[in-house]
Design a protein around this motif. Sequence first.
Motif, PDB file in Angstrom:
ATOM      1  N   GLU A  16     -61.425  13.797 -57.722  1.00  0.00           N
ATOM      2  CA  GLU A  16     -62.033  13.657 -56.400  1.00  0.00           C
ATOM      3  C   GLU A  16     -60.982  14.055 -55.369  1.00  0.00           C
ATOM      4  N   ALA A  24     -58.106  11.406 -55.857  1.00  0.00           N
ATOM      5  CA  ALA A  24     -58.217  10.351 -56.856  1.00  0.00           C
ATOM      6  C   ALA A  24     -58.550  11.042 -58.161  1.00  0.00           C
ATOM      7  N   LEU A  39     -55.941   6.143 -57.830  1.00  0.00           N
ATOM      8  CA  LEU A  39     -57.135   5.966 -57.011  1.00  0.00           C
ATOM      9  C   LEU A  39     -56.886   6.363 -55.560  1.00  0.00           C
ATOM     10  N   CYS A 113     -66.828   5.786 -58.259  1.00  0.00           N
ATOM     11  CA  CYS A 113     -65.645   6.105 -57.464  1.00  0.00           C
ATOM     12  C   CYS A 113     -65.841   7.473 -56.840  1.00  0.00           C
ATOM     13  N   THR A 122     -60.927   6.590 -50.431  1.00  0.00           N
ATOM     14  CA  THR A 122     -61.491   6.382 -51.760  1.00  0.00           C
ATOM     15  C   THR A 122     -62.403   5.166 -51.718  1.00  0.00           C
ATOM     16  N   LEU A 124     -64.674   2.570 -53.983  1.00  0.00           N
ATOM     17  CA  LEU A 124     -65.015   1.990 -55.282  1.00  0.00           C
ATOM     18  C   LEU A 124     -66.192   1.044 -55.096  1.00  0.00           C
ATOM     19  N   ARG A 125     -67.117   1.098 -56.057  1.00  0.00           N
ATOM     20  CA  ARG A 125     -68.301   0.233 -55.933  1.00  0.00           C
ATOM     21  C   ARG A 125     -68.716  -0.271 -57.318  1.00  0.00           C
ATOM     22  N   TRP A 126     -69.074  -1.543 -57.370  1.00  0.00           N
ATOM     23  CA  TRP A 126     -69.584  -2.172 -58.583  1.00  0.00           C
ATOM     24  C   TRP A 126     -70.954  -2.778 -58.260  1.00  0.00           C
TER      25      TRP A 126
END
Length: 679
Positions: A16, A24, A39, A113, A122, A124-126
């Motif tokens: 990325e 990243a 990251l 990501c 950057t 990030l997701r959950w």
Amino acid sequence: MDMKPPSARESDEWLEADGRGGYASGTVSGLRTRRYHALLLCATRPPTGRKVLVNGVEAWVETAGTRQSLTRQRYAPDLIVPDDAADVLAFDPHPWPGWRLRLRDGRLLRMACFVDKASARTVLRWDLEGAAEAGVLILKVRPLLSGRDYHALHRENPAFDFSAAVDGQRVRWRPYGHAPAVLAHTNGRYAHEPDWYRNFCYARERERGLDDIEDLATPGVFSFDLGAGPAVMILSAVALPAVDGAAPEAPGADDAVVAVAPAPEADDAVALASDLAEREAARRAAYPDRLRRAADAYVVSRAQGLTLVAGYPWFTDWGRDTFIAMRGLLLATGRLDEARAILLEWARYISQGMLPNTFPDEGNEPAYNSVDASLWFVIAAHDYMETGHADDAVRASLRAAIDTIVAGYAGGTRHGIAADADGLLRAGCPGMQLTWMDAKVGDWVVTPRIGKPVEVQALWINALRIAAAWNAGCRELERQATASFARRFPKPDGSGLYDVVDDGHEAGRLDGSVRPNQLFAVGGLPHAIVQGPLARAVVAQVEAALLTPMGPRTLAPGDPAYTGHYRGGPVQRDAAYHQGTAWPWLIGAFVQAWLRTRATAGAQGDELSPAALEQARERWLAPLYRHLDEAGLDHVSEIADGDAPHRCAGAPFQAWSLGELLRVENMLRDAVRDVARTR
């Protein structure tokens, strides 16, 4: 994309890019295998001065008094921990890297990501699939920090500053005063728990014979209630402003958690992450296919303009690579404004007729140690001007730059580069590697190629022909150089061309090594220098002796110097780099040479046909298309072994490899159209 077991995907990497030289990157398996996997990796002087700020995270979930890891780490000597991490069910690189995990209790979790190119952040997701009761499933995330140069490794030390500046959903750390601060914007709850994680082991670094052990610092832990909604973490690099002209100060080591003033952007983290995802998804959707989306990763900022990164993860922008790659990445894809900006930006650096080969990571003085970077600039500028996109002012600027290059080379410049009495371009001096075959180990230049290399002559004659369109002074020198080439480079048996004439600047000494450089006298450039039976012989020799599914080899098997595998430490790898290793970027010159010889071979019944073109695409491009699903996903690797099974190596994301694949696509499409018109 369905996923193999994680251990089988350590060699597959995602990228990325942030449009500034930072990125990243990591593996599909989640294990960091390179010092370059991170990251948050930013370019402090785009696209150079890269710093690794956030190397990765340690993530796990807690429920009903139990804990299950979502991430794995490799520690020295070669221990992967833990062995009961959540199962990875699937991975999909589009529109950005995303993983689907199965927890021990059967629940499913999605991780994603991406880098927002507009802001170089950057995200990030959950997300938990399905409903869950609040407070039952807690996600914990520990950022792993270093703040080091991207070529270096980090070890535990007392200078690391663990202090955190907290302001609501935002936490900032600045481990070292010489590196940017790290800002984490999350919807989690932060607990300051400083610690060191020691002896991470990077398998790819060990394979390359390099140091492979690193320690990382973790200032604290974020907690997220997955039952209440998604968890997000937005990471960004922040350069703290200087005060009264002094260097910015890092937070005090004794201040574990301190407050900071509110930032201009104080949006809710989840809402901001969703906005960034929507914006970035729309930007990527504008590219019609995966190759063109991948091409965007290489376009980055430099000074007042733009440039192209030669490859990830360790290359910055190289002159030669920029102008070769531009023809496919930008001109073949219609990104003409960016092509113009890059050409004009680089033209500012012309010195004594030469363009830089590289810009160092540290310092601003470019390195003028390439004979062909300036000549490739001429080719790229010509191809750009042929599109009709340049206005009069830009055309005048590019012509002036070309005139300066040609005059500098004709009259003589650095490193023995000058037009010789026969009109050909001589170049080179002991201890200096000037051509694209540029491996050097200490004082040992592996392929010195001092004298008159064949592809340099093809580039030189092309440059003279291009400049002669408006500069009459180039015409006689071009005629002389062309005549000398025809007299001096063909081998007496008609099998192909010499690789170097006047080898070592010794008159009449010839290097008859069978290499792919002779292709550029037939294809790969605007004007063919060799035609007819000799051109067909060149193509036939390269196809028979050099061609692999990953592109032509750099030296024919059977040559005493041939090395079929790119392995070992730096010395062994550099010794093999251009001594048999296959290079995907050379497929462009080969296919164009093949097309040109077929198009002029009608008398021999060897003309182009739709069936022949389809066969060529399947034989020479299909392996590269399949390669898009391995190594650097959606990209083409720098090199591959010369021997089967042609294992890819080098940088997994290489600009000119991808660029030449795009250019070949255009060539074959145009050839199919032209054949259809004549039938």
